[in-house]
Design an enzyme around this catalytic site. Sequence first.
Site, mmCIF file in Angstrom:
data_model
loop_
_atom_site.group_PDB
_atom_site.id
_atom_site.type_symbol
_atom_site.label_atom_id
_atom_site.label_comp_id
_atom_site.label_asym_id
_atom_site.label_seq_id
_atom_site.Cartn_x
_atom_site.Cartn_y
_atom_site.Cartn_z
ATOM 1 N N HIS A 31 16.588 7.482 19.378
ATOM 2 C CA HIS A 31 15.757 6.594 18.560
ATOM 3 C C HIS A 31 16.604 5.946 17.460
ATOM 4 O O HIS A 31 16.844 6.569 16.426
ATOM 5 C CB HIS A 31 14.613 7.386 17.926
ATOM 6 C CG HIS A 31 13.547 7.748 18.910
ATOM 7 N ND1 HIS A 31 12.534 6.888 19.256
ATOM 8 C CD2 HIS A 31 13.374 8.869 19.653
ATOM 9 C CE1 HIS A 31 11.752 7.463 20.158
ATOM 10 N NE2 HIS A 31 12.243 8.660 20.422
ATOM 11 N N GLU A 61 15.661 3.734 15.471
ATOM 12 C CA GLU A 61 14.814 3.318 14.342
ATOM 13 C C GLU A 61 14.600 4.406 13.299
ATOM 14 O O GLU A 61 14.123 4.120 12.212
ATOM 15 C CB GLU A 61 13.458 2.816 14.863
ATOM 16 C CG GLU A 61 12.533 3.868 15.458
ATOM 17 C CD GLU A 61 12.826 4.232 16.911
ATOM 18 O OE1 GLU A 61 13.954 3.981 17.377
ATOM 19 O OE2 GLU A 61 11.941 4.802 17.570
ATOM 20 N N LYS A 120 3.752 -2.191 4.227
ATOM 21 C CA LYS A 120 3.573 -1.802 2.818
ATOM 22 C C LYS A 120 4.791 -2.174 1.952
ATOM 23 O O LYS A 120 4.645 -2.733 0.868
ATOM 24 C CB LYS A 120 3.351 -0.290 2.759
ATOM 25 C CG LYS A 120 2.956 0.223 1.415
ATOM 26 C CD LYS A 120 1.462 0.189 1.293
ATOM 27 C CE LYS A 120 0.968 0.625 -0.046
ATOM 28 N NZ LYS A 120 -0.497 0.522 -0.102
ATOM 29 N N CYS A 145 14.037 5.108 24.322
ATOM 30 C CA CYS A 145 13.394 6.352 24.757
ATOM 31 C C CYS A 145 12.493 6.099 25.977
ATOM 32 O O CYS A 145 13.005 5.856 27.059
ATOM 33 C CB CYS A 145 12.644 7.012 23.612
ATOM 34 S SG CYS A 145 12.248 8.725 23.992
ATOM 35 N N TYR A 146 11.169 6.093 25.826
ATOM 36 C CA TYR A 146 10.323 5.813 26.989
ATOM 37 C C TYR A 146 10.666 4.444 27.577
ATOM 38 O O TYR A 146 10.752 4.286 28.804
ATOM 39 C CB TYR A 146 8.846 5.847 26.588
ATOM 40 C CG TYR A 146 7.920 5.580 27.754
ATOM 41 C CD1 TYR A 146 7.573 6.592 28.636
ATOM 42 C CD2 TYR A 146 7.403 4.303 27.985
ATOM 43 C CE1 TYR A 146 6.740 6.348 29.717
ATOM 44 C CE2 TYR A 146 6.571 4.048 29.060
ATOM 45 C CZ TYR A 146 6.235 5.067 29.923
ATOM 46 O OH TYR A 146 5.432 4.823 30.994
ATOM 47 N N GLY A 151 7.285 6.031 23.547
ATOM 48 C CA GLY A 151 5.856 6.197 23.790
ATOM 49 C C GLY A 151 5.542 7.509 24.453
ATOM 50 O O GLY A 151 6.001 8.556 24.006
ATOM 51 N N SER A 175 -8.997 -2.304 -6.207
ATOM 52 C CA SER A 175 -9.076 -0.870 -6.453
ATOM 53 C C SER A 175 -7.935 -0.388 -7.345
ATOM 54 O O SER A 175 -7.850 0.800 -7.627
ATOM 55 C CB SER A 175 -8.968 -0.158 -5.112
ATOM 56 O OG SER A 175 -7.668 -0.388 -4.575
ATOM 57 N N GLY A 176 -7.058 -1.301 -7.747
ATOM 58 C CA GLY A 176 -5.918 -0.846 -8.536
ATOM 59 C C GLY A 176 -4.695 -0.602 -7.674
ATOM 60 O O GLY A 176 -3.602 -0.405 -8.181
ATOM 61 N N GLY A 177 -4.887 -0.595 -6.364
ATOM 62 C CA GLY A 177 -3.759 -0.414 -5.455
ATOM 63 C C GLY A 177 -3.004 -1.720 -5.287
ATOM 64 O O GLY A 177 -3.499 -2.801 -5.642
ATOM 65 N N VAL A 178 -1.792 -1.616 -4.736
ATOM 66 C CA VAL A 178 -0.952 -2.813 -4.628
ATOM 67 C C VAL A 178 -1.540 -3.821 -3.629
ATOM 68 O O VAL A 178 -1.512 -5.034 -3.872
ATOM 69 C CB VAL A 178 0.514 -2.423 -4.309
ATOM 70 C CG1 VAL A 178 0.635 -1.652 -3.030
ATOM 71 C CG2 VAL A 178 1.416 -3.645 -4.271
ATOM 72 N N ASP A 179 -2.140 -3.349 -2.534
ATOM 73 C CA ASP A 179 -2.618 -4.278 -1.501
ATOM 74 C C ASP A 179 -3.756 -5.166 -2.025
ATOM 75 O O ASP A 179 -3.718 -6.393 -1.875
ATOM 76 C CB ASP A 179 -3.114 -3.524 -0.261
ATOM 77 C CG ASP A 179 -2.098 -2.526 0.258
ATOM 78 O OD1 ASP A 179 -0.910 -2.708 -0.058
ATOM 79 O OD2 ASP A 179 -2.482 -1.574 0.940
ATOM 80 N N SER A 180 -4.756 -4.538 -2.633
ATOM 81 C CA SER A 180 -5.892 -5.351 -3.084
ATOM 82 C C SER A 180 -5.493 -6.207 -4.293
ATOM 83 O O SER A 180 -5.984 -7.334 -4.438
ATOM 84 C CB SER A 180 -7.111 -4.484 -3.394
ATOM 85 O OG SER A 180 -6.854 -3.599 -4.455
ATOM 86 N N THR A 181 -4.583 -5.716 -5.122
ATOM 87 C CA THR A 181 -4.166 -6.526 -6.279
ATOM 88 C C THR A 181 -3.391 -7.755 -5.813
ATOM 89 O O THR A 181 -3.637 -8.868 -6.282
ATOM 90 C CB THR A 181 -3.307 -5.687 -7.246
ATOM 91 O OG1 THR A 181 -3.996 -4.472 -7.524
ATOM 92 C CG2 THR A 181 -3.045 -6.431 -8.535
#
Length: 519
Positions: free
Chosen positions: A178, A180, A375, A89-90, A62, A232-238
Amino acid sequence: MIDAEKHDEIVIIGFGGQYMHLIARRLREQGFYAEIVPYTRVEEEKEKLEQPHVKAIILSGGPPSVHAPGAPRVPKWLLELGKPVLGICYGFQLLAEMLGGHVDRGCDEYGKTLVEVLEPNDPLFEGWSRWEPTWMSHGDCVREPPPGSKLLAISENGYVAAFRATAGGTPVYGVQFHPEVSHTPKGRQLLHNFAARVASAEAWWDPGDLVELLVDELRRRIRRGKVVVAVSGGVDSTVTAVLLNRAVGSRAIAVLVDHGLFREGEVEETLQLLKRAGIEPVLIDAKRMFLEALRGVRDPEEKRRIIGELFAKVFTDFVKRDPEIRYLAQGTLYPDVIESGAAPGADKIKSHHNVGGLPDWLHLEVVEPLREFYKDEVRRLALALGLPRELAYRHPFPGPGLAVRIIGEVTEEKLEIVKRASRIVEEELRKAGLYERVWQAFAVVGDDKWVGVKGDRREDGYIVTVRVVESEDGMTADWVRLPHDVLDRIARRITREVPKVTMVTYAVTSKPPSTIEPQ
Ligand code: XMP
């Protein structure tokens, strides 16, 4: 909501930024379910943190210094819950300080740093060699680890790189680097070691398996009335639309507002794809309306505002006509859920547009089936739902569409150039087997011209800039070192196939200092 209560979970106390998301993603990729609790909400979430299915706690990286005025802290009881803790880290420096160690200023390490593992038998470092490269990014350091703790690793510069202390009868680990990020090659393994070996958490999470659960939940939630989703054609809304369709059938209405700013062929492909998935979407052709509203507008934020407002208006007009619509479904993802509640004072770089601007008087209840997912997890859900791979791995596309890829006024001429040039970029990347390996790839056009010769005639043509970036989450990005022959093919095809283009350039600036989209 994923009912994680019966399942093991690791809670990341987030101090902000992208690293906390990366920690969660690295754990989830390996089957360990992880959620983020912003540090400001730790007290509120005490009851949850005490529950037995929460197997461990991670404090993320952070802010720059624990010594800065108002530096974020966590309550002491967090270390007394009898659950293993890992500070990164932090988080590492904060733990050192809380447990009586000493944190100093001005001992920075940035970038690739070798670390020497002093305790190779400690479970956290299983699979690590004595010397391993790690990624560091800190200005302060732990000069003295907490009294009674064990020094586990030291950096090539002689700073404490990892320790193990004990609190509440359980181990408290801290690492300065880090784990990650991909620049720490054995970092994934370290997180696995912490989850599986130290915390004995079960690796149960597989987003692809969750389809039935999500469908059941939606069915329970949407008992009466209709639910509307803007696709919208995107993966999320589909994926959202397909889940809703499975849950409530024809009571789910998918609406595609064609604002004329989609990629070439996108509207037709989306309609076909939804039809194949058993969904009959409503197409609202608003192309002319949007283009007229954008005429003469050059300012990027003004473009976004106009598009957002007009979208909300068109959508509202549609919803108003059907009193049975009670729910609005959105493809909101986990980072947005966390970020919208946990980024106090963050600068607005660009105002992202979605369907959020709907008036309250519509009284729609918002349903967000993807709010627990990243995602890459939604891509896996898409495949589990039987959607085609091209859709699952389609690049993210901004809400305001091609308007933000056109610098200056949106004209039909520039729109045509961006559409055709972007299609060429995508085609060439697919041919080279690179499309799925990059985050986004597209073309941009502005008003600048470059004198060209086509045949033996002078032509004042547009300059098209090609942008191809790799990124984990869009928060930072690097430009992709495309092979020269791929770049060459893209440039030749664009100047040959797209009228009025006489120069192709390639964007070689990362984010930061740039952003991904030009506007
Ligand atoms: P920038 O350009 O800010 O983009 O580096 C980061 C990521 O966000 C996407 N993006 C948007 N998405 N509405 C959206 O829904 C927007 O207004 C918008 N602007 C940028 C961009 O494509 C990238 O993936």
